[in-house]
Design an enzyme around this catalytic site. Sequence first.
Site, PDB file in Angstrom:
ATOM      1  N   ASP A  21       1.060  -1.228  -0.032  1.00  0.00           N
ATOM      2  CA  ASP A  21       0.011  -0.061   0.065  1.00  0.00           C
ATOM      3  C   ASP A  21       0.834   1.133  -0.132  1.00  0.00           C
ATOM      4  OD1 ASP A  21      -1.487   2.182   0.552  1.00  0.00           O
ATOM      5  OD2 ASP A  21      -2.349   1.153   2.393  1.00  0.00           O
ATOM      6  N   TYR A  38       1.087   0.708  14.869  1.00  0.00           N
ATOM      7  CA  TYR A  38       0.146   0.402  13.659  1.00  0.00           C
ATOM      8  C   TYR A  38       0.626   1.295  12.510  1.00  0.00           C
ATOM      9  CZ  TYR A  38      -4.286   0.241  11.245  1.00  0.00           C
ATOM     10  OH  TYR A  38      -5.067  -0.183  10.226  1.00  0.00           O
ATOM     11  N   LYS A  85      -3.267  -2.488   7.998  1.00  0.00           N
ATOM     12  CA  LYS A  85      -3.167  -4.028   8.297  1.00  0.00           C
ATOM     13  C   LYS A  85      -2.327  -4.528   7.214  1.00  0.00           C
ATOM     14  CE  LYS A  85      -5.963  -6.106  11.228  1.00  0.00           C
ATOM     15  NZ  LYS A  85      -4.999  -6.102  12.394  1.00  0.00           N
TER      16      LYS A  85
HETATM   17  P1  13P Z   1      -4.922  -0.086   5.023  1.00  0.00           P
HETATM   18  O1  13P Z   1      -4.055  -1.303   6.047  1.00  0.00           O
HETATM   19  O2  13P Z   1      -5.564  -0.970   4.022  1.00  0.00           O
HETATM   20  O3  13P Z   1      -3.964   0.924   4.781  1.00  0.00           O
HETATM   21  O4  13P Z   1      -6.110   0.392   6.137  1.00  0.00           O
HETATM   22  C1  13P Z   1      -5.722   1.057   7.307  1.00  0.00           C
HETATM   23  C2  13P Z   1      -6.844   1.308   8.209  1.00  0.00           C
HETATM   24  O5  13P Z   1      -6.476   1.570   9.128  1.00  0.00           O
HETATM   25  C3  13P Z   1      -8.269   1.465   7.730  1.00  0.00           C
HETATM   26  O6  13P Z   1      -9.131   1.884   8.705  1.00  0.00           O
HETATM   27 MG    MG Z   2      -3.834   2.254   3.562  1.00  0.00          MG
HETATM   28 MG    MG Z   3      -4.836  -1.875   2.590  1.00  0.00          MG
END
Ligand code: 13P
Ligand code: MG
Ligand code: MG
Length: 374
Positions: A11, A230, A233
């Site tokens: 990402d 964090y 994800k």
């Molecule tokens: P991603 O991991 O897809 O970037 O999503 C992050 C997130 O916290 C969505 O609420």
């Molecule tokens: Mg993202």
């Molecule tokens: Mg993502």
Amino acid sequence: MKLTLSVIKADIGSVGGHVTPSERLFQTVADHIRTAGQNLILDSYLSHTGDDIAILMTHTRGEGDEAIHKLAWDAFVAGTEAAKEQGLYGAGQDLLKTSFSGNVRGMGPAVAEMEIEERPAEPFLFFAADKTDPGAYNLPLYLAFVDPMNTPGLMLSPKISQGFRFVIMDVNHTEGDRVIELNAPEELYGIAALLRDPERFVVESVWSRATGEQAVAVATSRLHNIAGKYTGKDDPVMLVRAQMNFPATGEILAPYATCHFVAGGMRGSHQMPLMPVKLNEGISYFDGPPIVSCAGFCVQKGKLTEAVDNFAHPFWDTVRDTASRKSIEMRRQGFFGAAMLPMSELEYTGIVEKLTELEPRFKVRAGERALQVR
Ligand code: 13P
Ligand code: MG
Ligand code: MG
Ligand code: 13P
């Protein structure tokens, strides 16, 4: 011939929140692979699932090859520049290290790779998920490779009735790869006991016991273990070979009709059903629901056919309705109980800070007072 299938995904920025990469960003990554990959790879295919861009490459250089990993890394670096220029959200989100050091493992991007002896007909499936983590594949892999209720081939086909070997990783162990190998069907209950905890134990690979061939490779990296906080994800990719000595494509796809609850959704902190979606789909409701796409291919001498979009078939429209209904039902209870991940999996520090702040205000009642209240 010996062929390597490599999927590397990251990402590196998206439009309007964590929704989808911009066309310019996607094209920048694609252009880099096309030009810089010319003498390195045999073929490639790019797609995005939510805000994650995955590069599927075929080559003969084996797994963990520095040049292949650098090609993907540089493509993501080029994409990040485009993302920054456009002011995209989370530009460079998954590039956790500043410079490339030989292999993208542990640097943020997710990797699923396998070196195979190409069969005369080589059908395989490439899965990509967004807003969830690698444990999301535990249940579908268990059903497809272990359970004759899902996979009649385990009863009907002598080629696959010898069962499969599961390599399962303890993803909480950060000092190195802690893995266990278990054989299905004899060690079924052991496999089940581990896979029921998808935040800790994740299928890394599956192997045919009849031939020793690899059937599955899953990207098992966990971003918060790399970044220490964090950053999004893990949004895992997976390769699964189909037919002959492996389950049929339909047996591999069938478990996704369950829309099982997985970790993810908003801020990576909830339990939401996994929705099978078409290729190049974004996300929407509650930064989700978590989605999974599946591109099917055949490959010959490293040349890929066009992709078949396995979840585009009208059958999956009903399944998507189920996932939407399950999402709305779960979201009705907001942050309570099962709707949110347990404390150990919450990827934001805010709640820990809040609890620490409240801690001194707790008082243990003296005995008489406790009696009075009663
Ligand atoms: P991603 O991991 O897809 O970037 O999503 C992050 C997130 O916290 C969505 O609420
Ligand atoms: Mg993202
Ligand atoms: Mg993502
Ligand atoms: P911010 O907390 O930086 O807004 O990003 C995380 C996010 O969007 C989760 O949905």
